[in-house]
Motif scaffolding. Structure first.
Motif, PDB file in Angstrom:
ATOM      1  N   PRO A 259     -19.220  63.967  22.352  1.00 59.45           N
ATOM      2  CA  PRO A 259     -19.375  63.469  23.734  1.00 59.45           C
ATOM      3  C   PRO A 259     -19.795  64.567  24.704  1.00 59.45           C
ATOM      4  N   LEU A 260     -20.577  64.180  25.688  1.00 62.48           N
ATOM      5  CA  LEU A 260     -20.965  65.056  26.788  1.00 62.48           C
ATOM      6  C   LEU A 260     -20.322  64.534  28.066  1.00 62.48           C
ATOM      7  N   VAL A 261     -19.570  65.382  28.736  1.00 54.63           N
ATOM      8  CA  VAL A 261     -18.910  65.002  29.991  1.00 54.63           C
ATOM      9  C   VAL A 261     -19.687  65.632  31.134  1.00 54.63           C
ATOM     10  N   PRO A 262     -20.261  64.819  32.035  1.00 54.39           N
ATOM     11  CA  PRO A 262     -21.104  65.366  33.096  1.00 54.39           C
ATOM     12  C   PRO A 262     -20.314  65.998  34.222  1.00 54.39           C
ATOM     13  N   ARG A 263     -20.998  66.788  35.013  1.00 50.36           N
ATOM     14  CA  ARG A 263     -20.404  67.370  36.226  1.00 50.36           C
ATOM     15  C   ARG A 263     -20.056  66.269  37.212  1.00 50.36           C
ATOM     16  N   HIS A 264     -20.955  65.304  37.372  1.00 51.61           N
ATOM     17  CA  HIS A 264     -20.724  64.123  38.201  1.00 51.61           C
ATOM     18  C   HIS A 264     -21.111  62.897  37.381  1.00 51.61           C
ATOM     19  N   ASP A 265     -20.212  61.931  37.273  1.00 57.00           N
ATOM     20  CA  ASP A 265     -20.558  60.688  36.590  1.00 57.00           C
ATOM     21  C   ASP A 265     -21.448  59.849  37.510  1.00 57.00           C
ATOM     22  N   LEU A 266     -22.127  58.896  36.922  1.00 53.50           N
ATOM     23  CA  LEU A 266     -22.936  57.944  37.685  1.00 53.50           C
ATOM     24  C   LEU A 266     -22.322  56.578  37.444  1.00 53.50           C
ATOM     25  N   ARG A 267     -21.739  55.972  38.496  1.00 57.95           N
ATOM     26  CA  ARG A 267     -20.973  54.753  38.290  1.00 57.95           C
ATOM     27  C   ARG A 267     -21.135  53.786  39.461  1.00 57.95           C
ATOM     28  N   GLU A 268     -20.632  52.579  39.242  1.00 59.08           N
ATOM     29  CA  GLU A 268     -20.742  51.515  40.236  1.00 59.08           C
ATOM     30  C   GLU A 268     -19.361  51.109  40.709  1.00 59.08           C
ATOM     31  N   ILE A 269     -19.247  50.901  42.034  1.00 63.57           N
ATOM     32  CA  ILE A 269     -18.003  50.376  42.606  1.00 63.57           C
ATOM     33  C   ILE A 269     -18.351  49.081  43.336  1.00 63.57           C
ATOM     34  N   ARG A 270     -17.386  48.174  43.445  1.00 61.28           N
ATOM     35  CA  ARG A 270     -17.660  46.838  43.986  1.00 61.28           C
ATOM     36  C   ARG A 270     -16.473  46.356  44.821  1.00 61.28           C
ATOM     37  N   GLY A 271     -16.770  45.725  45.942  1.00 65.26           N
ATOM     38  CA  GLY A 271     -15.730  45.162  46.796  1.00 65.26           C
ATOM     39  C   GLY A 271     -16.239  45.047  48.217  1.00 65.26           C
ATOM     40  N   THR A 272     -15.390  44.582  49.108  1.00 63.59           N
ATOM     41  CA  THR A 272     -15.786  44.534  50.524  1.00 63.59           C
ATOM     42  C   THR A 272     -15.784  45.956  51.079  1.00 63.59           C
ATOM     43  N   TYR A 273     -16.430  46.111  52.214  1.00 60.14           N
ATOM     44  CA  TYR A 273     -16.473  47.427  52.858  1.00 60.14           C
ATOM     45  C   TYR A 273     -15.055  47.935  53.126  1.00 60.14           C
ATOM     46  N   GLU A 274     -14.207  47.065  53.661  1.00 59.27           N
ATOM     47  CA  GLU A 274     -12.827  47.470  53.972  1.00 59.27           C
ATOM     48  C   GLU A 274     -12.079  47.882  52.717  1.00 59.27           C
ATOM     49  N   GLU A 275     -12.281  47.145  51.621  1.00 55.96           N
ATOM     50  CA  GLU A 275     -11.595  47.476  50.374  1.00 55.96           C
ATOM     51  C   GLU A 275     -12.023  48.843  49.846  1.00 55.96           C
ATOM     52  N   LEU A 276     -13.322  49.093  49.834  1.00 53.40           N
ATOM     53  CA  LEU A 276     -13.822  50.341  49.257  1.00 53.40           C
ATOM     54  C   LEU A 276     -13.504  51.552  50.127  1.00 53.40           C
ATOM     55  N   MET A 277     -13.336  51.330  51.427  1.00 52.23           N
ATOM     56  CA  MET A 277     -13.020  52.440  52.327  1.00 52.23           C
ATOM     57  C   MET A 277     -11.518  52.630  52.511  1.00 52.23           C
ATOM     58  N   ASP A 284      -7.411  59.505  44.208  1.00 49.33           N
ATOM     59  CA  ASP A 284      -7.322  59.907  42.798  1.00 49.33           C
ATOM     60  C   ASP A 284      -8.541  59.472  41.978  1.00 49.33           C
ATOM     61  N   THR A 285      -9.651  59.165  42.628  1.00 45.62           N
ATOM     62  CA  THR A 285     -10.901  58.907  41.912  1.00 45.62           C
ATOM     63  C   THR A 285     -11.887  60.023  42.248  1.00 45.62           C
ATOM     64  N   ALA A 286     -12.914  60.162  41.442  1.00 47.75           N
ATOM     65  CA  ALA A 286     -13.925  61.205  41.653  1.00 47.75           C
ATOM     66  C   ALA A 286     -14.905  60.720  42.723  1.00 47.75           C
ATOM     67  N   VAL A 287     -14.556  60.951  43.983  1.00 48.90           N
ATOM     68  CA  VAL A 287     -15.372  60.431  45.078  1.00 48.90           C
ATOM     69  C   VAL A 287     -16.710  61.161  45.205  1.00 48.90           C
ATOM     70  N   ASP A 288     -16.871  62.287  44.478  1.00 48.47           N
ATOM     71  CA  ASP A 288     -18.147  62.997  44.514  1.00 48.47           C
ATOM     72  C   ASP A 288     -19.076  62.580  43.378  1.00 48.47           C
ATOM     73  N   ASP A 289     -18.707  61.557  42.603  1.00 48.24           N
ATOM     74  CA  ASP A 289     -19.612  61.003  41.599  1.00 48.24           C
ATOM     75  C   ASP A 289     -20.834  60.399  42.271  1.00 48.24           C
ATOM     76  N   TYR A 290     -21.875  60.172  41.486  1.00 45.44           N
ATOM     77  CA  TYR A 290     -23.044  59.455  41.994  1.00 45.44           C
ATOM     78  C   TYR A 290     -22.719  57.963  41.965  1.00 45.44           C
ATOM     79  N   ILE A 291     -22.742  57.343  43.126  1.00 45.11           N
ATOM     80  CA  ILE A 291     -22.173  56.002  43.293  1.00 45.11           C
ATOM     81  C   ILE A 291     -23.234  54.976  43.692  1.00 45.11           C
ATOM     82  N   HIS A 292     -23.128  53.805  43.079  1.00 38.00           N
ATOM     83  CA  HIS A 292     -23.800  52.597  43.566  1.00 38.00           C
ATOM     84  C   HIS A 292     -22.705  51.690  44.099  1.00 38.00           C
TER      85      HIS A 292
END
Length: 376
Positions: A259-277, A284-292
């Protein structure tokens, strides 16, 4: 004999306007760590070292540094150019670094470069076939019947005169029929770039590049190793790795993955604006990941991208999934593009524009133009 299979580094790539150069430098260092641990007898690199034919200076320096580090470790490299690479820039200083154990095949000239290495079971032949097109091979072998990519690869392989009694490896950069594509790859309509896997039957292992998701085609030993990093959100669930190939006696091949573990993962998050903020969501999540971020709010949030980047610093993409966008998703005109021939797609376009079907004479003319353009 142990070999590491890599491909599609795409050095210098930008994803959603974000430069990936620092992430690529990081992952190449991780690969060098794997080299230290595994102590392979060679590295197979199956094309698309660079992301463009005129790479950036940063990308070229990164590639040079990677080769120097491998040379210092006395690990031979067997690399081919892909459809994204410039033959000249890819094989820069090729004659010099050949002495350091770095073997390049930048362009197909009718002769496929073959390197031989030996272990306790005898020789292993490594054939280096760079990315080829039918027009290229047809020009080199005008006496051969070459109608498509399968024919082109078949002719190239036949002229290798492979000794099937020996252990043989092919490094190639083509789209083998049945492979699953990703959004970050070039798509050719109609599947015109397909190569039938049977062309490679004479080889004990086929190290393929071009497809970004790791997979095998037919038998386990016809294999795409995939990219070392995620280059589109269609790859968000991929598990990137280095493929390890171990050859024993003739016909005995063992394949594993590291396995290769990247410096920043590329992932997707989903929810309302209020939920995600909400802090409870991102704490406790990697908020510096590359996010959609996919917002499910029914109404657009004003300046949402800028506001969300206060928390998600590398937010790459923002979209909505609500009643309005779901209705838009019902448009089906662009479906199954890969399964249709270019002439079919043009005919559909013509009919939509002119409210009548093309005549037989018009279809014949368009087909002739498509063939000329494709070969050019």
């Amino acid at each position: 004999m142990k070999l590491l299979h890599l491909s599609d580094l795409h050095l210098g790539k930008r994803v959603n306007e974000f430069s990936m150069i620092d992430d690529q430098e990081y992952i190449l260092k991780e690969i060098l760590t794997i080299v230290n641990e595994q102590k392979p007898d060679g590295i197979l690199i199956a094309g698309d070292v660079y992301d463009r034919s005129v790479p950036t200076e940063e990308a070229m320096r990164l590639w040079d540094d990677f080769l120097v580090r491998l040379s210092e470790k006395k690990v031979p490299v067997y690399a081919i150019s892909g459809n994204h690479d410039s033959a000249i820039r890819f094989a820069d200083h090729g004659a010099l670094i050949e002495e350091a154990g770095v073997h390049f095949s930048p362009v197909f000239d009718g002769h496929t470069k073959c390197c031989t290495i030996e272990d306790e079971y005898g020789p292993v032949r490594i054939y280096l076939l760079p990315f080829i097109k039918p027009a290229t091979v047809r020009a080199l072998f005008p006496e051969e019947e070459i109608n498509d990519y399968t024919d082109a690869c078949r002719v190239a392989v036949e002229h290798m005169q492979v000794d099937k009694s020996e252990r043989n490896i092919l490094v190639a950069h083509q789209f083998v029929t049945g492979a699953s594509r990703c959004e970050s790859e070039e798509i050719v309509v109609g599947g015109l770039d397909n190569v039938d896997a049977s062309v490679f039957d004479d080889f004990d292992y086929v190290a393929l590049g071009h497809i970004h998701g790791k997979q095998h085609i037919g038998r386990e030993t016809v294999r795409y190793c995939g990219t070392p990093l995620k280059y589109s959100f269609s790859e968000k669930n991929h598990k990137k790795s280095v493929t390890v190939v171990e050859l024993g006696t003739k016909g005995k091949v063992t394949i594993s993955e590291i396995p290769l573990v990247p410096r920043h993962d590329l992932r997707e998050i989903r929810g309302t604006y209020e939920e995600l903020m909400c802090k409870e969501t991102y704490e406790d999540t990697a908020v510096d990941d590359y996010i959609h971020a996919v917002l499910t709010d029914e109404n657009d949030v004003i300046d949402a991208m800028a506001k969300m980047r206060v928390v998600y610093t590398n937010l790459m993409k923002l979209s909505y999934d609500n009643k309005r966008t779901q209705a838009n998703q019902e448009i089906t005109d662009a479906q199954n593009v890969e399964q249709k021939q270019p002439i079919e797609l043009f005919a559909e376009f013509y009919e939509k524009q002119n409210n009548q079907a093309m005549t037989g004479e018009q279809q014949q003319f368009v087909q002739q133009q498509i063939e000329k353009i494709w070969e050019g």
